[in-house]
Write a protein that holds these residues in place. Structure first.
Motif, mmCIF file in Angstrom:
data_model
loop_
_atom_site.group_PDB
_atom_site.id
_atom_site.type_symbol
_atom_site.label_atom_id
_atom_site.label_comp_id
_atom_site.label_asym_id
_atom_site.label_seq_id
_atom_site.Cartn_x
_atom_site.Cartn_y
_atom_site.Cartn_z
ATOM 1 N N GLY A 85 0.808 -1.205 0.000
ATOM 2 C CA GLY A 85 0.000 0.000 0.000
ATOM 3 C C GLY A 85 0.843 1.256 0.000
ATOM 4 O O GLY A 85 2.050 1.214 -0.242
ATOM 5 N N MET A 86 0.194 2.371 0.282
ATOM 6 C CA MET A 86 0.860 3.666 0.319
ATOM 7 C C MET A 86 1.348 3.925 1.745
ATOM 8 O O MET A 86 0.543 3.994 2.679
ATOM 9 C CB MET A 86 -0.110 4.754 -0.111
ATOM 10 C CG MET A 86 -0.648 4.589 -1.530
ATOM 11 S SD MET A 86 0.343 5.430 -2.749
ATOM 12 C CE MET A 86 -0.130 7.121 -2.432
ATOM 13 N N ARG A 87 2.645 4.036 1.926
ATOM 14 C CA ARG A 87 3.215 4.414 3.218
ATOM 15 C C ARG A 87 3.142 5.941 3.326
ATOM 16 O O ARG A 87 3.623 6.648 2.448
ATOM 17 C CB ARG A 87 4.650 3.942 3.336
ATOM 18 C CG ARG A 87 4.847 2.456 3.021
ATOM 19 C CD ARG A 87 4.335 1.569 4.144
ATOM 20 N NE ARG A 87 4.757 0.195 3.960
ATOM 21 C CZ ARG A 87 3.959 -0.786 3.532
ATOM 22 N NH1 ARG A 87 2.696 -0.524 3.254
ATOM 23 N NH2 ARG A 87 4.413 -2.020 3.397
ATOM 24 N N ASN A 88 2.568 6.441 4.402
ATOM 25 C CA ASN A 88 2.264 7.865 4.500
ATOM 26 C C ASN A 88 2.888 8.470 5.752
ATOM 27 O O ASN A 88 2.560 8.075 6.872
ATOM 28 C CB ASN A 88 0.740 8.058 4.510
ATOM 29 C CG ASN A 88 0.330 9.506 4.339
ATOM 30 O OD1 ASN A 88 1.112 10.425 4.536
ATOM 31 N ND2 ASN A 88 -0.925 9.704 3.963
ATOM 32 N N TYR A 89 3.798 9.440 5.557
ATOM 33 C CA TYR A 89 4.393 10.166 6.675
ATOM 34 C C TYR A 89 3.542 11.375 7.082
ATOM 35 O O TYR A 89 3.884 12.078 8.032
ATOM 36 C CB TYR A 89 5.787 10.678 6.303
ATOM 37 C CG TYR A 89 6.849 9.627 6.128
ATOM 38 C CD1 TYR A 89 6.569 8.268 6.251
ATOM 39 C CD2 TYR A 89 8.154 9.989 5.827
ATOM 40 C CE1 TYR A 89 7.555 7.310 6.076
ATOM 41 C CE2 TYR A 89 9.155 9.042 5.652
ATOM 42 C CZ TYR A 89 8.843 7.711 5.770
ATOM 43 O OH TYR A 89 9.833 6.760 5.597
ATOM 44 N N GLY A 90 2.467 11.650 6.338
ATOM 45 C CA GLY A 90 1.628 12.803 6.628
ATOM 46 C C GLY A 90 2.258 14.098 6.132
ATOM 47 O O GLY A 90 3.268 14.090 5.424
ATOM 48 N N SER A 91 1.659 15.217 6.505
ATOM 49 C CA SER A 91 2.172 16.521 6.097
ATOM 50 C C SER A 91 3.470 16.818 6.848
ATOM 51 O O SER A 91 3.584 16.547 8.042
ATOM 52 C CB SER A 91 1.140 17.613 6.388
ATOM 53 O OG SER A 91 -0.028 17.418 5.607
ATOM 54 N N GLN A 92 4.431 17.405 6.118
ATOM 55 C CA GLN A 92 5.725 17.712 6.695
ATOM 56 C C GLN A 92 6.040 19.202 6.528
ATOM 57 O O GLN A 92 5.421 19.889 5.709
ATOM 58 C CB GLN A 92 6.814 16.878 6.005
ATOM 59 C CG GLN A 92 6.629 15.379 6.144
ATOM 60 C CD GLN A 92 6.877 14.896 7.557
ATOM 61 O OE1 GLN A 92 7.894 15.196 8.173
ATOM 62 N NE2 GLN A 92 5.920 14.139 8.102
ATOM 63 N N ASN A 93 6.989 19.690 7.297
ATOM 64 C CA ASN A 93 7.403 21.087 7.178
ATOM 65 C C ASN A 93 8.033 21.308 5.803
ATOM 66 O O ASN A 93 9.033 20.671 5.464
ATOM 67 C CB ASN A 93 8.408 21.431 8.284
ATOM 68 C CG ASN A 93 8.738 22.904 8.308
ATOM 69 O OD1 ASN A 93 9.306 23.451 7.375
ATOM 70 N ND2 ASN A 93 8.384 23.560 9.395
ATOM 71 N N LYS A 94 7.441 22.206 5.045
ATOM 72 C CA LYS A 94 7.856 22.391 3.651
ATOM 73 C C LYS A 94 9.235 23.033 3.515
ATOM 74 O O LYS A 94 9.870 22.925 2.462
ATOM 75 C CB LYS A 94 6.818 23.227 2.907
ATOM 76 C CG LYS A 94 5.478 22.538 2.737
ATOM 77 C CD LYS A 94 4.506 23.399 1.961
ATOM 78 C CE LYS A 94 3.179 22.684 1.746
ATOM 79 N NZ LYS A 94 2.222 23.503 0.973
ATOM 80 N N HIS A 95 9.678 23.700 4.559
ATOM 81 C CA HIS A 95 10.984 24.377 4.493
ATOM 82 C C HIS A 95 12.114 23.523 5.058
ATOM 83 O O HIS A 95 13.174 23.404 4.445
ATOM 84 C CB HIS A 95 10.925 25.706 5.263
ATOM 85 C CG HIS A 95 10.057 26.742 4.624
ATOM 86 N ND1 HIS A 95 10.484 27.535 3.576
ATOM 87 C CD2 HIS A 95 8.778 27.107 4.892
ATOM 88 C CE1 HIS A 95 9.513 28.357 3.228
ATOM 89 N NE2 HIS A 95 8.462 28.117 4.004
ATOM 90 N N SER A 96 11.883 22.911 6.207
ATOM 91 C CA SER A 96 12.989 22.267 6.921
ATOM 92 C C SER A 96 13.138 20.773 6.660
ATOM 93 O O SER A 96 14.229 20.219 6.860
ATOM 94 C CB SER A 96 12.834 22.502 8.433
ATOM 95 O OG SER A 96 11.619 21.933 8.912
ATOM 96 N N ASN A 97 12.084 20.108 6.242
ATOM 97 C CA ASN A 97 12.168 18.665 6.009
ATOM 98 C C ASN A 97 12.585 18.372 4.570
ATOM 99 O O ASN A 97 12.179 19.074 3.645
ATOM 100 C CB ASN A 97 10.842 17.989 6.318
ATOM 101 C CG ASN A 97 10.537 17.984 7.808
ATOM 102 O OD1 ASN A 97 11.399 18.320 8.623
ATOM 103 N ND2 ASN A 97 9.333 17.597 8.170
ATOM 104 N N HIS A 98 13.354 17.310 4.406
ATOM 105 C CA HIS A 98 13.918 16.998 3.098
ATOM 106 C C HIS A 98 13.658 15.543 2.717
ATOM 107 O O HIS A 98 13.929 14.628 3.511
ATOM 108 C CB HIS A 98 15.426 17.263 3.084
ATOM 109 C CG HIS A 98 15.782 18.718 3.242
ATOM 110 N ND1 HIS A 98 15.689 19.368 4.448
ATOM 111 C CD2 HIS A 98 16.209 19.638 2.329
ATOM 112 C CE1 HIS A 98 16.051 20.633 4.279
ATOM 113 N NE2 HIS A 98 16.360 20.829 3.010
#
Length: 328
Positions: A208-221
């Motif tokens: 299936g789709m492994r989902n980390y959810g919404s992340q910080n658009k600036h600091s997460n890579h």
């Protein structure tokens, strides 16, 4: 396909549940009309019509077309590509010609007529197994080096846009399997697993789709999943007498009346056009890849895939080149 969703407000009628089929480079009509007796708002100039395109989070919008009577103006990348259909006196439908990947998104039609006004929300998407492809991308720096905005730029540079959750899910349903997490257009980070295994959520976990959810658009890579569709053009391997450096590859395509191909174009040629070539070649981002549609010994023996050689030193004369010639 184009899926269109609208709402009713005041005395204005916005068509709903229309499903249109289009291809990249074709035209699309986004319906919007005034309800009731003929009004002829095009001639009177009493009614103002505004089409705009909303940002991903709907917090901002940019003008697409504004009309007041005989006066009409289109904006930005839509200049000279959009017009009102005006099939009758009440028709304010927007026609977008030569639809591009960047045209996908949410549009708003607003009609203001004296004390009455209305607004409809319309979503424009390009989908379909036979005319689109989702592919993973990471830059020369390697895995997990892109924040959300870098990821968005990376896809655009490869003749693609960031994939949506629905597009990645559709690709997973077709068997797409990738163990590196990547950004999607809604700001979430996910990855598709068709064959469960230990490094990718565990071998006992369901596919299936492994989902980390919404992340910080600036600091997460992370990496990114890009979406592209069929194109108007010719993708090909340029036959040369000798191997080329990267700079020589760029010049060779230019001399042949083309440009060095982008990653999105090699994926589209492979997935949509069935392109198959066992020669590793330079692409515009400095990577070296080759597309295999018919697995065979020494050429991706186990699966059809765009094989990734890497980002070699550009001075090495070890590879050919894939070129792309756009057609008008």
């Amino acid at each position: 396909f184009i899926y269109i969703f609208c709402i009713y407000m005041f005395v204005f009628d916005f068509l709903s549940n229309d499903v249109l089929v289009t291809r990249r480079g074709s035209n699309a009509t986004l319906p919007c009309r005034l309800q009731g007796s003929p009004h002829d708002f095009f001639a009177t100039g009493e009614v103002r019509i505004r089409w705009s395109k909303l940002s991903l989070d709907h917090s901002d919008e940019v003008d697409v077309l504004v009309s007041m009577g005989i006066y009409k103006k289109s904006f930005g990348s839509f200049h000279d590509r959009v017009y009102l259909k005006e099939a009758d006196e009440n028709d304010a439908s927007l026609v977008i010609t030569n639809v591009t990947l960047h045209d996908t998104g949410v549009y708003k039609c607003e009609i203001i007529d004296g004390m009455d006004d209305g607004a409809g929300i319309i979503t424009l998407e390009l989908q379909g197994k036979q005319s689109s492809v989702v592919f993973p991308y990471s830059p020369r720096l390697g895995r997990y080096n892109l924040n959300f905005y870098d990821a968005e730029t990376a896809c655009l540079r490869q003749d693609a846009i960031m994939a949506s959750t629905a597009q990645l899910y559709s690709a997973w349903r077709e068997g797409f399997d990738w163990c590196n997490a990547g950004w999607l257009s809604d700001g979430s980070v996910q990855y598709p697993i068709a064959v469960p295994r230990e490094p990718c959520g565990g071998k006992n976990a369901a596919a299936g789709m492994r989902n980390y959810g919404s992340q910080n658009k600036h600091s997460n890579h992370y990496d990114v999943f890009c979406f592209t569709s069929d194109y108007k053009g010719h993708f090909y391997f340029l036959t040369q007498a000798s191997k080329l450096t990267y700079d020589e590859a760029v010049k060779a395509c230019k001399k042949d009346g083309s440009e060095i191909a982008k990653v999105g174009q090699i994926y589209a040629a492979w997935k949509i056009g069935g392109y198959d070539r066992c020669d590793a070649g330079w692409l515009a981002d400095g990577s070296v890849r080759y597309p295999i549609s018919k697995p065979r010994k020494y050429c991706s023996p186990t699966e059809a895939a765009v094989r990734f050689v890497g980002f070699p030193e550009k001075k090495h004369k070890l590879y050919g080149v894939y070129c792309f010639k756009a057609l008008n």
